[in-house]
Design an enzyme around this catalytic site. Structure first.
Site, PDB file in Angstrom:
ATOM      1  N   ARG A 122     -26.550 -33.788  44.059  1.00 39.59           N
ATOM      2  CA  ARG A 122     -25.783 -32.692  44.696  1.00 39.59           C
ATOM      3  C   ARG A 122     -24.437 -32.432  44.027  1.00 39.59           C
ATOM      4  NH1 ARG A 122     -27.707 -35.200  49.348  1.00 39.59           N
ATOM      5  NH2 ARG A 122     -29.565 -34.140  50.102  1.00 39.59           N
ATOM      6  N   GLU A 185     -17.210 -12.331  21.817  1.00 40.73           N
ATOM      7  CA  GLU A 185     -16.543 -12.561  23.113  1.00 40.73           C
ATOM      8  C   GLU A 185     -15.016 -12.431  22.965  1.00 40.73           C
ATOM      9  OE1 GLU A 185     -18.433 -12.706  25.782  1.00 40.73           O
ATOM     10  OE2 GLU A 185     -20.116 -14.093  25.551  1.00 40.73           O
ATOM     11  N   ASN A 245     -18.256  -9.300  32.262  1.00 37.84           N
ATOM     12  CA  ASN A 245     -19.630  -8.944  31.909  1.00 37.84           C
ATOM     13  C   ASN A 245     -19.698  -7.679  31.062  1.00 37.84           C
ATOM     14  OD1 ASN A 245     -21.082 -11.036  33.296  1.00 37.84           O
ATOM     15  ND2 ASN A 245     -20.403 -10.076  35.191  1.00 37.84           N
ATOM     16  N   HIS A 248     -22.536  -7.064  28.770  1.00 36.38           N
ATOM     17  CA  HIS A 248     -23.571  -8.043  29.094  1.00 36.38           C
ATOM     18  C   HIS A 248     -24.747  -7.469  29.877  1.00 36.38           C
ATOM     19  CE1 HIS A 248     -20.567 -10.804  27.653  1.00 36.38           C
ATOM     20  NE2 HIS A 248     -21.326 -11.861  27.880  1.00 36.38           N
ATOM     21  N   HIS A 252     -27.677  -8.958  28.083  1.00 38.53           N
ATOM     22  CA  HIS A 252     -28.611  -9.911  28.708  1.00 38.53           C
ATOM     23  C   HIS A 252     -30.032  -9.359  28.726  1.00 38.53           C
ATOM     24  CE1 HIS A 252     -25.391 -12.358  31.146  1.00 38.53           C
ATOM     25  NE2 HIS A 252     -25.491 -12.749  29.893  1.00 38.53           N
TER      26      HIS A 252
HETATM   27  P1  NAD Z   1     -25.270 -22.446  21.157  1.00 33.21           P
HETATM   28  O1  NAD Z   1     -24.808 -23.485  22.071  1.00 33.21           O
HETATM   29  O2  NAD Z   1     -26.725 -22.239  21.009  1.00 33.21           O
HETATM   30  O3  NAD Z   1     -24.633 -22.719  19.714  1.00 33.21           O
HETATM   31  C1  NAD Z   1     -24.988 -21.880  18.661  1.00 33.21           C
HETATM   32  C2  NAD Z   1     -25.621 -22.663  17.507  1.00 33.21           C
HETATM   33  O4  NAD Z   1     -24.607 -23.378  16.814  1.00 33.21           O
HETATM   34  C3  NAD Z   1     -26.634 -23.699  17.937  1.00 33.21           C
HETATM   35  O5  NAD Z   1     -27.682 -23.716  17.003  1.00 33.21           O
HETATM   36  C4  NAD Z   1     -25.858 -25.001  17.861  1.00 33.21           C
HETATM   37  O6  NAD Z   1     -26.705 -26.104  17.621  1.00 33.21           O
HETATM   38  C5  NAD Z   1     -24.953 -24.751  16.704  1.00 33.21           C
HETATM   39  N1  NAD Z   1     -23.692 -25.467  16.713  1.00 33.21           N
HETATM   40  C6  NAD Z   1     -22.908 -25.721  17.779  1.00 33.21           C
HETATM   41  N2  NAD Z   1     -21.769 -26.292  17.390  1.00 33.21           N
HETATM   42  C7  NAD Z   1     -21.824 -26.412  16.052  1.00 33.21           C
HETATM   43  C8  NAD Z   1     -20.921 -26.913  15.084  1.00 33.21           C
HETATM   44  N3  NAD Z   1     -19.701 -27.362  15.421  1.00 33.21           N
HETATM   45  N4  NAD Z   1     -21.311 -26.908  13.792  1.00 33.21           N
HETATM   46  C9  NAD Z   1     -22.530 -26.414  13.441  1.00 33.21           C
HETATM   47  N5  NAD Z   1     -23.406 -25.903  14.314  1.00 33.21           N
HETATM   48  C10 NAD Z   1     -23.048 -25.903  15.609  1.00 33.21           C
HETATM   49  O7  NAD Z   1     -24.680 -21.013  21.555  1.00 33.21           O
HETATM   50  P2  NAD Z   1     -23.225 -20.469  21.849  1.00 33.21           P
HETATM   51  O8  NAD Z   1     -23.132 -19.234  21.073  1.00 33.21           O
HETATM   52  O9  NAD Z   1     -22.180 -21.476  21.711  1.00 33.21           O
HETATM   53  O10 NAD Z   1     -23.328 -20.112  23.405  1.00 33.21           O
HETATM   54  C11 NAD Z   1     -24.183 -19.102  23.873  1.00 33.21           C
HETATM   55  C12 NAD Z   1     -24.522 -19.366  25.314  1.00 33.21           C
HETATM   56  O11 NAD Z   1     -23.342 -19.373  26.103  1.00 33.21           O
HETATM   57  C13 NAD Z   1     -25.436 -18.317  25.904  1.00 33.21           C
HETATM   58  O12 NAD Z   1     -26.496 -18.946  26.574  1.00 33.21           O
HETATM   59  C14 NAD Z   1     -24.560 -17.601  26.888  1.00 33.21           C
HETATM   60  O13 NAD Z   1     -25.277 -17.080  27.982  1.00 33.21           O
HETATM   61  C15 NAD Z   1     -23.601 -18.664  27.300  1.00 33.21           C
HETATM   62  N6  NAD Z   1     -22.335 -18.178  27.851  1.00 33.21           N
HETATM   63  C16 NAD Z   1     -21.923 -18.684  29.033  1.00 33.21           C
HETATM   64  C17 NAD Z   1     -20.725 -18.289  29.572  1.00 33.21           C
HETATM   65  C18 NAD Z   1     -20.239 -18.882  30.859  1.00 33.21           C
HETATM   66  O14 NAD Z   1     -19.257 -18.409  31.424  1.00 33.21           O
HETATM   67  N7  NAD Z   1     -20.872 -19.921  31.355  1.00 33.21           N
HETATM   68  C19 NAD Z   1     -19.917 -17.359  28.896  1.00 33.21           C
HETATM   69  C20 NAD Z   1     -20.365 -16.868  27.683  1.00 33.21           C
HETATM   70  C21 NAD Z   1     -21.571 -17.291  27.163  1.00 33.21           C
HETATM   71 ZN    ZN Z   2     -21.143 -13.783  27.113  1.00 33.30          ZN
END
Ligand code: NAD
Ligand code: ZN
Length: 360
Positions: A122, A185, A245, A248, A252
């Site tokens: 939880r 972003e 958003n 988005h 999305h």
């Molecule tokens: P990700 O976590 O998939 O990372 C992108 C790629 O980079 C992956 O292949 C990862 O293995 C690689 N990687 C990560 N760090 C690295 C490093 N230091 N060196 C080399 N490679 C590295 O994706 P992302 O772009 O970081 O995040 C996208 C996700 O975030 C989406 O699912 C999105 O919906 C989410 N998101 C969430 C919020 C929130 O408020 N929670 C806001 C924006 C985005």
């Molecule tokens: Zn986003």
């Protein structure tokens, strides 16, 4: 840099800078996590070979009881199967209510590990250790989720971390495509909230190659600052948080329609922002043409139109299932001015027409 993220329910520290990961043990102690506490690192199979040993060693040297679980890298990993596998591993490692999950990775790891933490017994504590530029956004604010094949981030929670530790030296290994994805972003934060920052981006970040050193650090700081100020006003998205958003609603829909991982999140959001501007021009009867936003985006290598294969009617259906939609009415964030947005309800017929026009 150290600063406090504040929400209605919680205040937590954010450490930012080269070498921030080395501060982890002292930070943990200040958070009432004494040596001996079980720490469960969730990371992915790209980040693990690069940084897991280093982080694990830092923690083990401070006498924490460290476990790790590695998921595949990429958006498709934000799945129920991996969520369940993490829970299984957490139970097998004997994590208890005092244990802490450490999300070491990009937004995928952060969202998944955060949701594991939100629901294990939880809800237990967790720490965000972002390793991508994009994660300046995802690691702050406490939204955690996994995807459903029918819709992006459909299963999730609001669960704020105990701390965010953003070691910017980890960004040096980030591939160009991921740097670009995260930059979407940054652009979003400027467009929704900060005209001066937008002007700065236009003047200083001419190409992706400009995104390093002090300029990169400034983008991260400004992005976090804007994100944190929105979350401070509205943690649970009853108001202004919806502005985040921007881009988005279509973004999305594209991610889910094309299959998770076909476009990066930032690429999908970039197209989504251009569509939001396109709709804004029609809805408000004004023009942003002077800004040449599509050219600006194309200069960084973002896609600037819908992929040919995609059907607009299916996109509309996905948009109607978006979390901002009520009773099937699409609500989109539109651009009033550079630096100012609002949420507007749109009729299906209009949207479909605009999607068709945009896809031409
Ligand atoms: P990700 O976590 O998939 O990372 C992108 C790629 O980079 C992956 O292949 C990862 O293995 C690689 N990687 C990560 N760090 C690295 C490093 N230091 N060196 C080399 N490679 C590295 O994706 P992302 O772009 O970081 O995040 C996208 C996700 O975030 C989406 O699912 C999105 O919906 C989410 N998101 C969430 C919020 C929130 O408020 N929670 C806001 C924006 C985005
Ligand atoms: Zn986003």
């Amino acid at each position: 840099i150290e600063w406090m993220i504040e929400t209605a329910t919680k205040r937590y520290p954010l450490l930012l800078g080269d070498g921030a990961a080395r501060e982890l043990p002292s930070l943990l102690r200040s958070l009432a996590c004494p040596p001996g506490t079980k720490l469960f690192i969730i990371t992915d199979d790209t980040v693990a070979p690069l940084y897991l040993d280093e982080v694990r060693a830092t923690l083990a040297a401070a006498e924490y009881d460290v476990y790790a679980y590695i998921i595949p890298s990429g958006e498709a990993a934000k799945s129920f199967d991996n969520y369940y596998a993490c829970q299984t591993a957490a139970i097998k490692c004997g994590l208890d209510r005092r244990s802490v999950i450490v999300a070491l990775g990009g937004g995928v790891v952060g969202d998944l590990a955060g949701f594991v933490a939100a629901t294990y017994m939880r809800g237990i504590r967790y720490i965000q250790m972002p390793t991508t530029l994009l994660a300046h956004d995802s690691a702050v604010g406490g939204k955690v989720a996994i995807n459903h094949p029918l819709g992006k981030n459909m299963i999730g929670a609001f669960h704020q971390p105990e701390a965010v530790v953003y070691d910017t030296s980890f960004l040096r290994t980030l591939p160009e495509r991921e740097l670009r994805s995260g930059f979407a972003e940054v652009i979003k934060h400027a467009l929704i909230r900060d005209r001066r920052f937008y002007d700065w981006l236009r003047a200083e970040i001419k190409t992706l190659a400009d995104l390093r050193g002090e300029k990169l650090a400034y983008c991260i700081e400004k992005g976090i600052d804007i994100k944190a100020s929105v979350v401070r006003e509205d943690e649970k998205e009853t108001g202004v948080r919806a502005h985040l958003n921007f881009g988005h609603t279509l973004g999305h829909a594209l991610e889910s329609e094309l299959g998770y991982g076909a476009l990066t999140h930032g690429e999908a959001v970039a197209v989504g922002m251009l569509f939001a501007v396109f709709v804004s021009e029609r809805f408000y009867g004004r023009s942003f043409a002077e800004h040449r936003l599509a050219d600006w985006f194309a200069g960084y290598g973002f896609p600037v139109s819908l992929p040919a294969a995609v059907q607009t009617r299916r996109l509309l259906e996905k948009m109607k299932g978006d979390k901002k939609a009520y009773a099937g009415t699409v609500r989109m964030v539109l651009l009033c001015e550079i630096g100012d947005v609002e949420v507007v309800e749109l009729e299906d017929d209009n949207l479909l027409t605009w999607l068709d026009e945009f896809s031409r």
